[in-house]
Structure formats: C-alpha cells, structure tokens
Design a protein around this motif. Structure first.
Motif, PDB file in Angstrom:
ATOM      1  N   HIS A 297      -0.550 -11.100  47.785  1.00 53.00           N
ATOM      2  CA  HIS A 297      -0.612  -9.657  47.579  1.00 53.00           C
ATOM      3  C   HIS A 297      -1.874  -9.245  46.828  1.00 53.00           C
ATOM      4  O   HIS A 297      -2.409  -8.157  47.058  1.00 53.00           O
ATOM      5  N   SER A 301      -6.086  -9.244  49.439  1.00 55.83           N
ATOM      6  CA  SER A 301      -6.149  -7.787  49.577  1.00 55.83           C
ATOM      7  C   SER A 301      -7.589  -7.292  49.650  1.00 55.83           C
ATOM      8  O   SER A 301      -8.530  -7.958  49.199  1.00 55.83           O
ATOM      9  N   ALA A 480       8.001  -5.365  55.516  1.00 53.13           N
ATOM     10  CA  ALA A 480       7.081  -4.221  55.585  1.00 53.13           C
ATOM     11  C   ALA A 480       5.649  -4.661  55.276  1.00 53.13           C
ATOM     12  O   ALA A 480       4.687  -4.203  55.913  1.00 53.13           O
ATOM     13  N   HIS A 481       5.504  -5.556  54.301  1.00 58.76           N
ATOM     14  CA  HIS A 481       4.180  -6.069  53.941  1.00 58.76           C
ATOM     15  C   HIS A 481       3.553  -6.818  55.111  1.00 58.76           C
ATOM     16  O   HIS A 481       2.368  -6.608  55.446  1.00 58.76           O
ATOM     17  N   GLU A 483       4.250  -6.576  58.314  1.00 57.19           N
ATOM     18  CA  GLU A 483       3.954  -5.669  59.422  1.00 57.19           C
ATOM     19  C   GLU A 483       2.715  -4.821  59.137  1.00 57.19           C
ATOM     20  O   GLU A 483       1.886  -4.577  60.024  1.00 57.19           O
ATOM     21  N   GLU A 484       2.576  -4.388  57.899  1.00 52.67           N
ATOM     22  CA  GLU A 484       1.413  -3.578  57.538  1.00 52.67           C
ATOM     23  C   GLU A 484       0.128  -4.397  57.579  1.00 52.67           C
ATOM     24  O   GLU A 484      -0.882  -3.973  58.144  1.00 52.67           O
ATOM     25  N   ARG A 485       0.178  -5.583  57.009  1.00 47.12           N
ATOM     26  CA  ARG A 485      -1.040  -6.396  56.922  1.00 47.12           C
ATOM     27  C   ARG A 485      -1.453  -6.955  58.268  1.00 47.12           C
ATOM     28  O   ARG A 485      -2.650  -6.978  58.595  1.00 47.12           O
ATOM     29  N   GLY A 488      -0.542  -3.571  61.279  1.00 47.42           N
ATOM     30  CA  GLY A 488      -0.960  -2.188  61.030  1.00 47.42           C
ATOM     31  C   GLY A 488      -2.418  -1.973  61.346  1.00 47.42           C
ATOM     32  O   GLY A 488      -3.138  -2.869  61.783  1.00 47.42           O
ATOM     33  N   THR A 489      -2.863  -0.770  61.119  1.00 43.10           N
ATOM     34  CA  THR A 489      -4.245  -0.413  61.463  1.00 43.10           C
ATOM     35  C   THR A 489      -5.166  -0.480  60.272  1.00 43.10           C
ATOM     36  O   THR A 489      -6.375  -0.383  60.413  1.00 43.10           O
ATOM     37  N   ARG A 490      -4.638  -0.638  59.058  1.00 48.15           N
ATOM     38  CA  ARG A 490      -5.508  -0.694  57.877  1.00 48.15           C
ATOM     39  C   ARG A 490      -4.844  -1.546  56.817  1.00 48.15           C
ATOM     40  O   ARG A 490      -3.638  -1.769  56.812  1.00 48.15           O
ATOM     41  N   GLU A 491      -5.637  -2.017  55.889  1.00 46.74           N
ATOM     42  CA  GLU A 491      -5.150  -2.773  54.743  1.00 46.74           C
ATOM     43  C   GLU A 491      -4.469  -1.822  53.761  1.00 46.74           C
ATOM     44  O   GLU A 491      -5.041  -0.811  53.370  1.00 46.74           O
ATOM     45  N   PRO A 492      -3.206  -2.112  53.362  1.00 45.43           N
ATOM     46  CA  PRO A 492      -2.524  -1.197  52.439  1.00 45.43           C
ATOM     47  C   PRO A 492      -3.160  -1.231  51.063  1.00 45.43           C
ATOM     48  O   PRO A 492      -3.553  -2.273  50.570  1.00 45.43           O
TER      49      PRO A 492
END
Length: 496
Positions: A297, A301, A480-481, A483-485, A488-492
């Motif tokens: 995390h 990042s 969720a982490h 799927e986002e990383r 997804g389309t961007r780094e959270p």
C-alpha cells in the motif's frame, strides 16, 4: 510493595531471556552458520526450547499466575497469560524439545532438497514434523478438526471451516482479478531498464528507504539470507534479512519494505513488556498486515515513487530514462508465477489458497506425504493454470513445513485483508491521507503505533481490527484495492 503480578512478570521475563537466546542462535543458523554445524545447533536449540518451556509451565509459574488472578490486577493481561499457560502445560517438555530438533534438522534437509529439487529426501522430515503437529493438536484439543488447534497457534479465534468459507468466497473474484490483471500487463509489457543493479547500491538505497519509514537502525539491522525474514532477538534488537537480484533492484527493496513492516511492528511493541502478552504481537495475521501495508500500500504507490524514483536514479543511473507512469506499470506488472514470494499482489492469494487446502488435507490424513508433489501440481494447474517444472519451483519452495509451521499459511491472506482495511481506515483520518499523498508516513506510523503496536497481544486479532477501523475484519477493502490498482484507470491516492 511487590505484588503477585510483579512476581509473575519476573518469571515471564526469565522465560523470555531463554527464548530470546534461542532466537539469537536460530537467526545465526539462517544467516552465518557453517554447514557442518547444524547437528550441534539443533541440540542447542532443542535444549533452550525445552528450558523455556519448563520455565513457562513450572509449578512456580502456575502458583504466581493463580495469585495474580486472585489479586485481580490487570485482568485482561492476566487472562491472556492464563490462556498461554494452559495451552503450554498441555505439551510435555520432551515434545517441545523433539519438535525444536526436528525443525532445525528439517530446515537443513529442506535447503538441500530444494537445491537438488528432490522432495523424496525431505519427505521423512515432513513425516516427522507432521506427526508432531498432529500430536500437539490432540494434546491441545479441538472441536471440529485437528487443523483448528494448529491455526489457533498463529491466529486466535479462527477455524478451518471459517477460513475455508472465506477462501471459497474470495476464490472466484481473485481468479477474475488475477486473469484480467495479467492480461492487462501483457498488453502493456512494461519492464524496468536492464541491470546490473549493483548490490552495494541496492543495500544503500534499501537502508535509506527503511530509515525513512521509521525503522530504527540503532535497534535493528539488515542481513542477507536465502529466505527473507524478520526476527526479534530481544528488546531493541530486530533483525531483517533480504536477498538480492542483480537484474532487479525492486526484489530486494520490496523484500526490505516487507520485513521492515514486521520490524516496525516489533520496534513499536512496548519494550518494557517484552516476554508478556502486552509486549507481544497479536497474531501472524496482524503481523502480516504490517508488512503488507508497508510493502504494497505504501511501497508500490504513486506518491511513494514520486518521491523515491529520483533518489533511485542517483543509485541506478539506467532508471533516468524511464517515466514515472512506465515505472509504476513495471512495478504493478502482474503475471502468473511458480514462486509465491515472487508473486504480485494480483496473483499472490491464489498461492495461499493452494497451500491451505493441501496442508489441511495433510493434517487430516487425507493426503499422504509421498503424494504431495503430485497434489501440489494438480492444485497449481487448477488455480493458476500452470504445472511447476520441478519440486524446487513447486512443493519445496517454502520453508514453513520444514519449520513445523502447519497452519501458518492462511495468515498471509488474512494479513492482506487486514492491511487493506487498516490502510483505508488510516487514510481517511484527518491529516494522515494528506501526508500519505506527500509520501510523509510519520502520521501513518503514529496511527499504527497507537491502534495496533501499543496494544500488544491482549486483544484478539479480530477485536484489534474492529477497534482500529470501526468494523469487523472483511475482505472488502482488499478486493477494492486490487481492483483499483490492477483494473482501474488510475493509481488511487488517499484523501485527507
């Protein structure tokens, strides 16, 4: 005036002195011990383990514990000590010594078998350690299956049935995420610039990063070993190890960040409570949450690399030509791997599902030791779609069974779930999310110190997570982490 609890603390610390001495020579065994010295070292560790067990289960300790209970001071701490005492007294010293010796010899046999990719030479040691694990489970007792008693060694309050239900729920989503992440990575095909990345420069860079996270080098150090680990040899003495790849500096870096996460937890435990539940880690699932949080995390990042990529360029000039986006794409590259410790976040938990299923069957007697390689390969094909080419990249890759660590593996995925939930909760706190976005991790570490480290092992792992985050442990934040990383389309970026 001395109290019963004071006397109990004194006895507990005496046991901790002996146990920590065993840890010192165990660390030496994994780092610098000459090959011909293993047999004597096994005798040393066996004796020290037995002596520590004798001190923890003595009549004097039992009497001091009963007196402390009658005194009714620090009831939660004393209750935790009672649980440990009752569990320890169910194991005879002879069994503890036998397990320590079998584990020490088993690790040597495993290392040799792995080099030659010959499971058969390790199998007799696994038979011995499996028998000891079953014997311990029978002495401890269990309601449903022997594996529950072994799980409880590492993660209080969980059962094999509960873990299986959780993993059955996770499995389809993890497989979907992994497949999509691998396909996306293959389309982009991002890679780091070619090496070499000199080991001396890796060591210097890794030390800068570990210190920036808060690891205290006056109370710890980093050494080299074949299998990275963190161990605590006493208050203010935390040892990290890593291994180096000359063609990929991130291998040792993320290994150090992972082990530094463990080390930060150990350095954050109350030093004055060493040897007591109040100065011990809550569980392996909580411990793993700390290493995963800092490695994944934080360490993978965008904010982290906005700060540290220019520093990395100073150490490794070939990085000067890579953009931050391309670097992150390489760091987040997902692919199916034979080796668990080399697996990326998107595929890692599939490795744990495999190991949990196999060792549960081993303990239950449903899988014979001689059939482990075939069963491993079959499960690997089912979960990951590949067949390991040999035992070294299959059932011999992990040291855990050689350590007698049956029941250990599920804590890795529990650690991933806990890490995501803790990081999401911390990031939502005023000031912490803003600091994380600037790669300032002091507020995050302070929050972990207050909510996890300082509380020791007195609360149960589930209670610790709920108190810190406001909800019971779930898989929601982890999924969720991922799927986002990876999808997804961007780094959270955490919001403050």
């Amino acid at each position: 005036m001395s109290t019963a609890l004071d006397h109990l603390r004194t006895l507990a610390r005496e046991r901790a002195v002996v146990a920590s001495a065993a840890s010192v020579i165990g660390w030496d065994q994994e780092t610098y011990l000459p090959g011909k010295a293993y047999a004597w070292r096994a005798d040393q560790i066996s004796w020290l383990s037995k002596r520590a067990h004798e001190l923890a289960t003595s009549q004097a300790y039992g009497e001091a514990l009963a007196a402390a209970e009658a005194e009714a001071a620090a009831p939660a701490l004393v209750a935790a000590m009672r649980r440990d005492f009752d569990r320890a007294t169910k194991l005879p010293g002879e069994l503890v010594a036998r397990e320590a010796q079998a584990s020490s010899l088993g690790k040597q046999a495993w290392a040799s078998a792995r080099k030659t990719s010959d499971f058969a030479t390790f199998a007799p040691h696994l038979e011995t350690l499996l028998g000891i694990a079953r014997e311990k489970a029978e002495r401890w007792g269990y309601e449903a299956e022997a594996y529950d008693a072994l799980l409880d060694t590492y993660e209080r309050g969980v059962t094999a049935t509960g873990i299986a239900a959780l993993f059955d729920t996770l499995k389809p989503r993890l497989r979907d995420i992994a497949a999509a992440a691998v396909e996306r990575s293959r389309q982009r095909a991002a890679r780091l610039p070619a090496g070499p990345y000199p080991i001396r420069e890796q060591q210097a860079f890794n030390a800068k990063v570990a210190a920036s996270l808060g690891f205290d080098f006056e109370a710890g150090r980093i050494d080299t070993t074949a299998h990275p680990f963190c161990t605590t040899l006493g208050p203010h003495d935390v040892r990290l190890t890593t291994r180096y790849e000359i063609d990929d500096f991130t291998s040792s870096l993320f290994g150090v960040m992972h082990e530094a996460g463990h080390g930060l937890y150990e350095q954050g435990l109350p030093a004055g409570e060493f040897g007591l539940p109040s100065g011990d880690s809550a569980s392996l699932g909580i411990h793993e949450s700390q290493s995963r949080l800092w490695e994944n995390h934080v360490g993978r990042s965008r904010p982290f690399w906005e700060k540290w990529l220019p520093v990395a360029v100073d150490h490794f000039p070939q990085l000067a030509g890579i953009s931050l986006d391309d670097f992150l794409a390489a760091v987040h590259r997902a692919d199916f791997s034979y080796i668990r410790v080399e697996a990326d976040e998107a595929t890692y938990d599939l490795h744990i599902l495999l190991r949990f299923g196999l060792e549960r069957r081993l303990v239950a007697g449903e899988l014979a030791v001689k059939d482990v390689p075939a069963a491993w390969n079959e499960s690997f094909r089912d979960l990951i779609g590949m067949t390991p080419p040999d035992d070294a990249r299959g059932c011999l890759q992990d040291i855990h069974w050689a350590m007698g660590g049956l029941g250990y593996f599920p804590t890795y995925t529990l650690g991933n779930l806990n890490a995501a939930q803790l990081f999401a909760s911390a990031s939502s706190r005023p000031g912490i999310g803003t600091a994380i976005a600037k790669a300032d991790y002091a507020p995050l570490l302070a929050w972990l110190r207050e909510n996890i480290h300082d509380r020791g092992a007195v609360p149960t792992p589930a209670d610790l997570i709920e108190a810190a985050t406001g909800r019971p442990p779930t898989a929601d934040a982890h999924l969720a982490h991922l799927e986002e990383r990876y999808l997804g389309t961007r780094e959270p970026v955490a919001a403050g």
